[in-house]
Design a protein around this motif. Structure first.
Motif, PDB file in Angstrom:
ATOM      1  N   ALA A  75       0.661  -1.252  -0.042  1.00 22.26           N
ATOM      2  CA  ALA A  75      -0.040  -0.111   0.042  1.00 22.26           C
ATOM      3  C   ALA A  75       0.820   1.108   0.065  1.00 22.26           C
ATOM      4  O   ALA A  75       0.200   2.332   0.295  1.00 22.26           O
ATOM      5  CB  ALA A  75      -1.194  -0.059   1.275  1.00 22.26           C
ATOM      6  N   GLY A  76       2.147   1.204  -0.277  1.00 22.51           N
ATOM      7  CA  GLY A  76       3.126   2.427  -0.314  1.00 22.51           C
ATOM      8  C   GLY A  76       2.805   3.045  -1.596  1.00 22.51           C
ATOM      9  O   GLY A  76       2.664   2.325  -2.667  1.00 22.51           O
ATOM     10  N   TRP A  77       3.409   4.095  -1.736  1.00 27.84           N
ATOM     11  CA  TRP A  77       3.476   4.901  -2.823  1.00 27.84           C
ATOM     12  C   TRP A  77       4.479   6.281  -2.734  1.00 27.84           C
ATOM     13  O   TRP A  77       4.631   6.461  -1.540  1.00 27.84           O
ATOM     14  CB  TRP A  77       2.135   5.382  -3.449  1.00 27.84           C
ATOM     15  N   LEU A  78       5.106   6.643  -3.883  1.00 30.45           N
ATOM     16  CA  LEU A  78       5.696   7.581  -4.152  1.00 30.45           C
ATOM     17  C   LEU A  78       5.082   8.981  -4.761  1.00 30.45           C
ATOM     18  O   LEU A  78       4.507   8.787  -5.829  1.00 30.45           O
ATOM     19  CB  LEU A  78       7.181   7.316  -4.657  1.00 30.45           C
ATOM     20  N   ARG A  79       5.155  10.071  -4.001  1.00 31.35           N
ATOM     21  CA  ARG A  79       4.459  11.320  -4.475  1.00 31.35           C
ATOM     22  C   ARG A  79       5.595  12.417  -4.745  1.00 31.35           C
ATOM     23  O   ARG A  79       5.955  12.878  -3.879  1.00 31.35           O
ATOM     24  CB  ARG A  79       3.377  11.862  -3.684  1.00 31.35           C
ATOM     25  N   GLY A 105      14.232  22.443  -3.524  1.00 27.98           N
ATOM     26  CA  GLY A 105      13.112  22.962  -3.147  1.00 27.98           C
ATOM     27  C   GLY A 105      12.071  21.493  -3.270  1.00 27.98           C
ATOM     28  O   GLY A 105      10.980  21.641  -2.597  1.00 27.98           O
ATOM     29  N   SER A 106      12.346  20.790  -4.438  1.00 28.20           N
ATOM     30  CA  SER A 106      11.672  19.756  -4.940  1.00 28.20           C
ATOM     31  C   SER A 106      11.774  18.633  -3.773  1.00 28.20           C
ATOM     32  O   SER A 106      12.681  18.591  -3.184  1.00 28.20           O
ATOM     33  CB  SER A 106      11.874  19.472  -6.294  1.00 28.20           C
ATOM     34  N   GLY A 107      11.212  17.563  -4.130  1.00 29.90           N
ATOM     35  CA  GLY A 107      11.319  16.446  -3.408  1.00 29.90           C
ATOM     36  C   GLY A 107      10.096  15.440  -3.645  1.00 29.90           C
ATOM     37  O   GLY A 107       9.448  15.547  -4.362  1.00 29.90           O
ATOM     38  N   PHE A 108      10.096  14.444  -2.631  1.00 32.89           N
ATOM     39  CA  PHE A 108       9.024  13.392  -2.684  1.00 32.89           C
ATOM     40  C   PHE A 108       8.690  13.180  -1.341  1.00 32.89           C
ATOM     41  O   PHE A 108       9.627  13.282  -0.149  1.00 32.89           O
ATOM     42  CB  PHE A 108       9.386  12.116  -3.627  1.00 32.89           C
ATOM     43  N   VAL A 109       7.497  12.615  -1.007  1.00 38.32           N
ATOM     44  CA  VAL A 109       7.132  11.696   0.034  1.00 38.32           C
ATOM     45  C   VAL A 109       6.761  10.167  -0.277  1.00 38.32           C
ATOM     46  O   VAL A 109       6.402  10.014  -1.451  1.00 38.32           O
ATOM     47  CB  VAL A 109       5.821  12.486   0.655  1.00 38.32           C
ATOM     48  N   LEU A 110       7.088   9.350   0.726  1.00 43.35           N
ATOM     49  CA  LEU A 110       6.459   7.991   0.620  1.00 43.35           C
ATOM     50  C   LEU A 110       5.385   7.985   1.563  1.00 43.35           C
ATOM     51  O   LEU A 110       5.490   8.447   2.650  1.00 43.35           O
ATOM     52  CB  LEU A 110       7.608   7.136   1.266  1.00 43.35           C
ATOM     53  N   THR A 111       4.089   7.434   0.882  1.00 45.26           N
ATOM     54  CA  THR A 111       2.781   7.309   1.683  1.00 45.26           C
ATOM     55  C   THR A 111       2.454   5.871   1.758  1.00 45.26           C
ATOM     56  O   THR A 111       3.017   5.132   1.184  1.00 45.26           O
ATOM     57  CB  THR A 111       1.638   8.179   0.883  1.00 45.26           C
ATOM     58  N   GLU A 112       1.569   5.561   2.868  1.00 44.49           N
ATOM     59  CA  GLU A 112       1.119   4.491   2.993  1.00 44.49           C
ATOM     60  C   GLU A 112      -0.375   4.456   3.466  1.00 44.49           C
ATOM     61  O   GLU A 112      -0.517   5.160   4.627  1.00 44.49           O
ATOM     62  CB  GLU A 112       2.068   3.576   3.986  1.00 44.49           C
ATOM     63  N   ALA A 113      -1.410   3.714   2.707  1.00 46.06           N
ATOM     64  CA  ALA A 113      -2.534   3.736   3.218  1.00 46.06           C
ATOM     65  C   ALA A 113      -2.960   2.291   4.062  1.00 46.06           C
ATOM     66  O   ALA A 113      -1.926   1.535   3.827  1.00 46.06           O
ATOM     67  CB  ALA A 113      -3.489   3.589   1.852  1.00 46.06           C
ATOM     68  N   LYS A 223       5.422   7.958 -17.675  1.00 47.25           N
ATOM     69  CA  LYS A 223       4.168   8.027 -17.285  1.00 47.25           C
ATOM     70  C   LYS A 223       4.526   8.953 -15.879  1.00 47.25           C
ATOM     71  O   LYS A 223       5.502   8.371 -15.154  1.00 47.25           O
ATOM     72  CB  LYS A 223       3.335   7.164 -17.091  1.00 47.25           C
ATOM     73  N   PRO A 224       4.005   9.832 -15.334  1.00 38.25           N
ATOM     74  CA  PRO A 224       4.116  10.272 -13.904  1.00 38.25           C
ATOM     75  C   PRO A 224       3.541   9.265 -12.711  1.00 38.25           C
ATOM     76  O   PRO A 224       2.730   8.484 -13.173  1.00 38.25           O
ATOM     77  CB  PRO A 224       3.296  11.744 -13.792  1.00 38.25           C
ATOM     78  N   ALA A 225       4.301   9.532 -11.705  1.00 35.95           N
ATOM     79  CA  ALA A 225       3.876   8.711 -10.605  1.00 35.95           C
ATOM     80  C   ALA A 225       2.420   8.105 -10.371  1.00 35.95           C
ATOM     81  O   ALA A 225       1.903   7.178 -10.214  1.00 35.95           O
ATOM     82  CB  ALA A 225       4.598   8.803  -9.413  1.00 35.95           C
ATOM     83  N   ALA A 226       1.580   9.370 -10.446  1.00 37.83           N
ATOM     84  CA  ALA A 226       0.355   9.510 -10.306  1.00 37.83           C
ATOM     85  C   ALA A 226      -0.489   8.725 -11.183  1.00 37.83           C
ATOM     86  O   ALA A 226      -1.712   8.176 -11.033  1.00 37.83           O
ATOM     87  CB  ALA A 226      -0.313  11.031 -10.308  1.00 37.83           C
ATOM     88  N   GLN A 227       0.107   8.423 -12.607  1.00 34.61           N
ATOM     89  CA  GLN A 227      -0.814   7.706 -13.608  1.00 34.61           C
ATOM     90  C   GLN A 227      -0.278   6.256 -13.745  1.00 34.61           C
ATOM     91  O   GLN A 227      -0.821   5.305 -14.270  1.00 34.61           O
ATOM     92  CB  GLN A 227      -0.406   8.316 -14.699  1.00 34.61           C
ATOM     93  N   LEU A 228       0.551   5.778 -12.825  1.00 38.00           N
ATOM     94  CA  LEU A 228       1.208   4.566 -13.108  1.00 38.00           C
ATOM     95  C   LEU A 228       0.415   3.424 -12.572  1.00 38.00           C
ATOM     96  O   LEU A 228       0.317   2.408 -13.372  1.00 38.00           O
ATOM     97  CB  LEU A 228       2.531   4.380 -12.338  1.00 38.00           C
ATOM     98  N   LYS A 229      -0.420   3.566 -11.445  1.00 35.13           N
ATOM     99  CA  LYS A 229      -1.239   2.312 -11.087  1.00 35.13           C
ATOM    100  C   LYS A 229      -2.388   2.277 -11.910  1.00 35.13           C
ATOM    101  O   LYS A 229      -2.821   0.935 -12.090  1.00 35.13           O
ATOM    102  CB  LYS A 229      -1.679   2.954  -9.911  1.00 35.13           C
ATOM    103  N   ASP A 230      -3.077   3.269 -12.655  1.00 38.10           N
ATOM    104  CA  ASP A 230      -4.108   3.186 -13.519  1.00 38.10           C
ATOM    105  C   ASP A 230      -3.462   2.288 -14.801  1.00 38.10           C
ATOM    106  O   ASP A 230      -4.239   1.634 -15.508  1.00 38.10           O
ATOM    107  CB  ASP A 230      -4.717   4.517 -13.970  1.00 38.10           C
TER     108      ASP A 230
END
Length: 286
Positions: A75-79, A105-113, A223-230
């Protein structure tokens, strides 16, 4: 769960985006996500990013010889963000587990639902210190992964071929979804025993493994990370498509459920028309 193609797409994106930058800060919102204690997160501050790599389903950011390695699990992901907020992370107040800020100033977070937490990150000087990386089998898309190598791996295993494909110590990067797809392309039952496959079946499985993964990598690329799951879901032939028509023969896609997962297959294409029973009760429906 992201598998080899999606992880490779994330690696390619990060490698291009992080080139020439340095780490400003590594912040933890979930202390349990970091599985190592030495070196500490502060050791990355000011370290240049030398490259981003993939090891199976693990992502590896090499920061001047110190590696930030993480596995997104189920359930983890990178944004990624071009401008990360400066607000302090508050443990337990959001899905964010880790935040990496870069020098621009850019970067990413790792999230987990969800409540079952299995997202894992490691800070190491030697990749062998990451247990999951140390025990990985060969990468199925590497030039060294030949038909002969694959045949030897299968011949040594009496387990079901579905489980062999998913075992990261045997083949790195394939999970539940792509193992379903590979077996459908190869027209093999997920319950077939690996060591008993004929040479013709091994040929078909090897070709299906390589071509299915390579096509998925090409689909995910750019593809951007937001589109990979779909994009992953849209490209599936049988996985996640229980009750729909098989795109090859038109039969219904069937499912076998387990305690915490399921597999999908086509009986006409893969099991000689015999539906597989739920493994919790019996091996086959007679």
């Amino acid at each position: 769960m992201p598998e080899l193609p999606e992880v490779q797409a994330l690696v390619d994106f990060l490698d291009e985006r992080l080139a020439g930058l340095a780490v400003e800060t590594l912040e933890l919102a979930s202390f349990s996500v970091l599985k190592t204690f030495d070196p500490p997160p502060q050791s990355l501050e000011g370290a240049p990013v030398d490259g981003v790599h993939r090891h199976g389903k693990f992502l590896d950011i090499d920061c001047d010889g110190t590696h930030l390695v993480f596995h997104l699990a189920r359930a983890g992901w990178l944004r990624f963000s071009e401008e990360l907020p400066r607000t302090m992370l508050r443990p337990g107040k959001s899905p964010i587990a880790l935040r990496l800020r870069l020098s621009d100033g850019s970067g990413f977070v790792l999230t987990e639902a969800g409540t079952k937490k299995s997202l894992a990150a490691y800070l190491v000087r030697d990749l062998a210190e990451v247990p999951g990386v140390a025990r990985l089998g060969p990468d199925p898309l590497s030039d060294d992964f030949t038909r002969a190598v694959f045949g030897e791996l299968l011949a040594e295993r009496s387990a079901q071929v579905k489980g062999v494909l998913r075992d990261q110590s045997i083949i790195a990067g394939v999970g539940n979804a792509y193992s379903d797809e590979i077996l459908h392309v190869a027209r093999l039952s997920p319950f077939a025993l690996a060591a008993r496959l004929t040479d013709t079946e091994v040929d078909a499985l090897y070709e299906a493994l390589r071509t299915t993964l390579q096509r998925a990598v090409e689909t995910a690329s750019g593809k951007p990370a937001a589109q990979l799951k779909d994009a992953k879901r849209a490209g599936m032939r049988v996985h996640g498509r229980t009750g729909e028509e098989c795109p090859v023969c038109g039969d219904v896609v069937r499912e076998v459920s387990f305690a915490d997962s399921s597999l999908q297959y086509c009986a006409t294409c893969q099991t000689g028309g015999k539906p597989l029973a739920d493994r919790r009760t019996s091996k086959f429906l007679k």
